[in-house]
Design a protein around this motif. Sequence first.
Motif, short mmCIF file in Angstrom:
data_model
loop_
_atom_site.label_atom_id
_atom_site.label_comp_id
_atom_site.label_asym_id
_atom_site.label_seq_id
_atom_site.Cartn_x
_atom_site.Cartn_y
_atom_site.Cartn_z
N ARG A 77 15.11 62.16 76.19
CA ARG A 77 14.44 61.53 77.16
C ARG A 77 14.75 60.20 77.44
O ARG A 77 15.52 59.37 76.74
CB ARG A 77 13.00 61.50 76.90
N ILE A 78 14.91 59.84 78.82
CA ILE A 78 15.54 58.37 78.94
C ILE A 78 14.39 57.61 80.08
O ILE A 78 13.59 58.32 80.84
CB ILE A 78 16.66 58.62 79.79
N GLU A 79 13.95 56.42 79.95
CA GLU A 79 13.17 55.79 80.71
C GLU A 79 13.64 55.43 82.02
O GLU A 79 14.89 55.16 82.27
CB GLU A 79 12.76 54.25 80.04
N VAL A 80 12.88 55.63 83.14
CA VAL A 80 13.26 55.17 84.52
C VAL A 80 13.67 53.87 84.47
O VAL A 80 14.92 53.77 85.25
CB VAL A 80 12.05 55.49 85.43
N LEU B 96 22.22 51.97 86.92
CA LEU B 96 22.67 52.13 88.09
C LEU B 96 23.17 50.67 88.78
O LEU B 96 24.12 50.69 89.46
CB LEU B 96 21.62 52.93 88.78
N ARG B 97 22.16 49.90 88.60
CA ARG B 97 22.87 48.38 89.10
C ARG B 97 24.02 47.94 88.44
O ARG B 97 24.51 47.35 89.16
CB ARG B 97 21.36 47.66 88.93
N GLN B 98 23.93 48.27 87.33
CA GLN B 98 25.21 47.69 86.53
C GLN B 98 26.55 48.45 87.12
O GLN B 98 27.37 47.84 87.50
CB GLN B 98 25.08 47.85 85.17
N ILE C 154 21.05 54.32 96.77
CA ILE C 154 20.73 55.28 95.60
C ILE C 154 19.06 55.33 95.37
O ILE C 154 18.61 54.06 94.99
CB ILE C 154 21.34 54.93 94.32
N GLU C 155 18.38 56.30 95.52
CA GLU C 155 16.90 56.15 95.35
C GLU C 155 16.74 56.67 93.86
O GLU C 155 17.12 57.89 93.43
CB GLU C 155 16.35 56.89 96.35
N VAL D 249 12.58 53.51 93.23
CA VAL D 249 13.44 52.30 93.47
C VAL D 249 14.63 52.69 94.08
O VAL D 249 15.44 53.53 93.99
CB VAL D 249 13.69 51.61 91.98
N THR D 250 14.98 51.86 95.20
CA THR D 250 16.02 51.96 95.80
C THR D 250 17.16 51.05 95.54
O THR D 250 16.87 49.83 95.86
CB THR D 250 15.99 52.01 97.44
#
Length: 551
Positions: free
Chosen positions: A96-99, A106-108, A117-118, A126-127
Amino acid sequence: MDENIVTSYLLQVGRSYYTSPTFLRAAHFTPTSQFGVGFLSVFAASDEVVVDTLSFAGQAAEPLRLTLTGPRNYLLVDKGSRTTPGTTVSVRLRDRIEVADVVTSLRQWCRRVEFPIEVRGDEARVTIIAETASDFTFSEVDHSSQGKLIELKAFDVDRPGIDGELYVLAIRSEDPSKNDEDWARMNWYKYSYTPSYPQTVNRVPASVSCFHGITLTEGEGSADAMIARLDYRRSSDRVTLARSGRLRQGLHNGDAELRSRWVEVLDEHLRLTSLATGEDRWDYVQRLIDRYESLGDYWTTLPRAVRFFCEGTAIQVSAAEATPWDTITLLWEDYNTYKPDWDHLKATAAELKGQLSGVVPTLSTYDVLVMSELHKEMLFGNRGVERVELVGNDYLRIFWGPRDRCDCIDEGDRQGLFFANAGTAVGVACGLHVTYRHKKAVLVNTSTPLGLWLKLILNYAAQNPRQLAVRPELLARLKELLIQAATYISLVDDFAKFVDRLVPLLPAELRFEGTCPSTSEDFGVFTARRMESIQMQRKMTERFKHRPELQ
């Protein structure tokens, strides 16, 4: 995708449809794909992957649904339900991974990806969009100086196949008509100003290199002020599969097109700022070089970048013009190594220029201390001390010429000891602060008994390597300590203790037993940094004056 693309490329290691002749004939863009392993990497985090796809081949195309449970396991192919061309990949993660962690990653990684990217979580959506210059540029009041602004400015890279911006920190007057932008204070802002004024919220970003929108490196490169956030999309750009640093070829460092853009930006700045005009232009240029040193050759030919005094008149020339000169001189004065009195040194340079007769170009101590390491290497790297003249009571005029005309010990590493009669203006030795980076040059004063004794030892060792019963590493250590002790007072005791070990190993003609320096008191003169220490120098001279072989 159709079934042929799925079986021939998607599920094959090392094969990419985007490098196939079929794609290259039809495509009008440079694809990111290079290695043919991107899709199969999902199995590092999942054992269940579902792909729904529909080809762009027209009405004859049929949707496909692929279910995979591993890179080498059985593949289940069903008719899909997609009605529009495209592909959806669904991955069931093992863990499991937290949103929030997904968004952070993804930001990095996706700093310059051109498509939004949504990320949809149970309660949030979050977009993520590509960064722009407005995310980093700022203008704020300078709390340390009235009437000043601090700005981070962005310049479009403006080169085919490279997207992004170059960033510079500028400090200027609130009145724009003064045209006094200063681009040489990046380190001051980052390491002095920001900690001193906690109300400052803006920060200077790090450099970033992306490849087709995906982050490759962040914060790497030179330690100067050349900040660039770039996205490389040229067909000539390549990356490797190495995870260690995600190595790349031709990106950012040493890129000729990027360098040419920096030169354009700096040329325009030097043309407009008032700091690059008048008799102090050289001073500002030297400060700029330290911040933008990576441009190398650009600074060697830049006009009016170095100041010399010639026949009492200040002249400004390029480093390339001064390098071929046969001899240059340095008007050296003692100063506090750790905290120079800049106002005093600057004033001294102005006062003494009238005393400098003759046509040999001369630098003041202030000129050398302000000078960039790049130009120090150019002007002094292949020169040595020929002779020394006393100017007034407190200053030395040091003549620098070709090293084959100098009395020096040089092991080829440009860490030389230069021997000359310096009178009473300095102690036994002084650091000259003119060679490249940490490779120091030291002037050993042969008018002092200790200076002459050191010269005899080192010259004897160089001329009689087999006769001297001293291990080579001991002599190397002697030179090292001599160089360092001329700058760092804390090494006085180290030097004294070393000589205590060295003297018993010397041949009789070099021992001068009973008069060799061996106490830290003797070596206090060795690192004298101020003129009031001359009394200690005289005390040393008195101690040795009865030895005729040292006179």
